[in-house]
Design an enzyme around this catalytic site. Structure first.
Site, PDB file in Angstrom:
ATOM      1  NE  ARG A 104      -4.141  -1.705   0.156  1.00 37.50           N
ATOM      2  CZ  ARG A 104      -4.217  -2.728  -0.691  1.00 37.50           C
ATOM      3  NH1 ARG A 104      -3.243  -2.930  -1.563  1.00 37.50           N
ATOM      4  NH2 ARG A 104      -5.248  -3.549  -0.664  1.00 37.50           N
TER       5      ARG A 104
ATOM      6  CG  HIS B 147      -2.202  -0.961  -7.914  1.00 38.65           C
ATOM      7  ND1 HIS B 147      -2.806  -0.145  -6.995  1.00 38.65           N
ATOM      8  CD2 HIS B 147      -2.327  -2.219  -7.412  1.00 38.65           C
ATOM      9  CE1 HIS B 147      -3.281  -0.866  -5.990  1.00 38.65           C
ATOM     10  NE2 HIS B 147      -2.992  -2.132  -6.225  1.00 38.65           N
TER      11      HIS B 147
END
Length: 308
Positions: free
Chosen positions: A223, A271
């Protein structure tokens, strides 16, 4: 008949509807899967935080919300969600994460970037063996454990750290603030796979980055908020951290003017480290609904106090 609402973006329906129906059939479940069930008739919600549903109040019959995402930080604070929430632990997503992390660890370990940059020179540099390259895994949930075990199988000495105690064969498991300092002290490669909670924000900051040996390398597929961006940039500018490979960011897509894009010692990936896979995640969803119907414990039930 079990009524299941699919509450994700319309393009996800095309990818998931067929695998979900097949998984329900394989599990022996009679399911009416739709995108438009009347709220008070819904038994389960298959959910993505970036989809159209944000108010769960009308879903008075709903037994559980089954997320398609591994992370739940975007929904955990939703006060209208009072029914059980299960996050996605998908074997396909796990396999993808293991492959991505292993690939980038080996890229660092073998100094592949240097070899590519030296195509016009003959300057042999022999890398150490894996057994000589200490690796630290920050986060020992399902993804962290899977990656740590794979790296251990390749011969790396792996130290794992988590906020609560864990025990994994072959992995030196540490926890707490003292454990974090110890885990970072000798780490030549650090991988972050912690959840995004108030307690994990800025786990790598100016103080903890300074604990790393000079020349350490960082991989973050977990994250974005786990790292203090400015502290990392300072450590990169000084050479204390040799390189960072970052797949997740505080703001996504990463803004075009962010320094990470142009920094010579940062690799940005968009991502892609792990994605929920329709076929395997559908089987997890079906199993949780089967469990809900017979009163067995949920898979991957979110602990709201812990935040994951």
């Amino acid at each position: 008949m079990i009524n299941v609402l699919f509450a994700a973006r319309p393009e996800r329906w095309e990818a998931y509807s067929t695998p979900l129906k097949a998984a329900f059939a394989d599990a022996g479940l009679e399911v009416d899967l739709r995108q438009d069930h009347t709220p008070d008739t819904v038994d389960y919600i298959v959910y993505a935080p970036n989809g159209p549903l944000s108010d769960f109040t009308p879903y008075t019959r709903c037994k559980a919300v089954l997320s398609l995402w591994a992370g739940v930080e975007k929904i955990i604070g939703n006060e209208s969600l009072t029914m059980p929430l299960c996050r996605m632990v998908d074997p396909g997503l796990t396999a993808g994460m293991v492959e991505w992390v292993t690939g980038h660890v080996l890229r660092y370990h073998l100094d592949i970037d240097r070899s590519i940059a030296m195509q016009d020179r003959w300057e042999p540099v022999i890398p150490p063996l894996a057994m000589e390259r200490p690796v630290t895994m920050l986060g020992l949930g399902a993804l962290g454990q899977a990656c740590a075990k794979q790296l251990f199988q390749l011969g790396f000495p792996v130290t794992g750290w988590s906020r609560s105690p864990k025990s994994i064969d072959g992995i030196a498991c540490l926890h707490g603030d003292t454990g974090l300092a110890q885990a970072l002290k000798h780490a030549e490669i650090v991988i972050l796979l912690l959840p995004d909670t108030p307690a994990t924000e800025n786990t790598l900051n100016a103080e903890t980055l300074a604990l790393l040996p000079r020349g350490a390398r960082i991989i973050n597929p977990g994250r974005g908020p786990l790292i203090d961006d400015e502290a990392l940039l300072s450590a990169l500018d000084s050479g204390h951290v040799a390189h960072a490979t970052l797949d997740v960011f505080r703001v996504e897509p990463l803004p075009a003017d962010h320094r990470f894009w142009a920094h010579p010692n940062v690799t940005v990936t968009p991502h892609i480290a792990a994605e929920t896979r329709a076929v395997t995640s559908a089987q997890v969803i079906a199993e949780n609904i089967r469990r809900g119907e017979v009163g067995e414990p949920w898979l991957n039930l979110v602990d709201r106090k812990q935040g994951y």
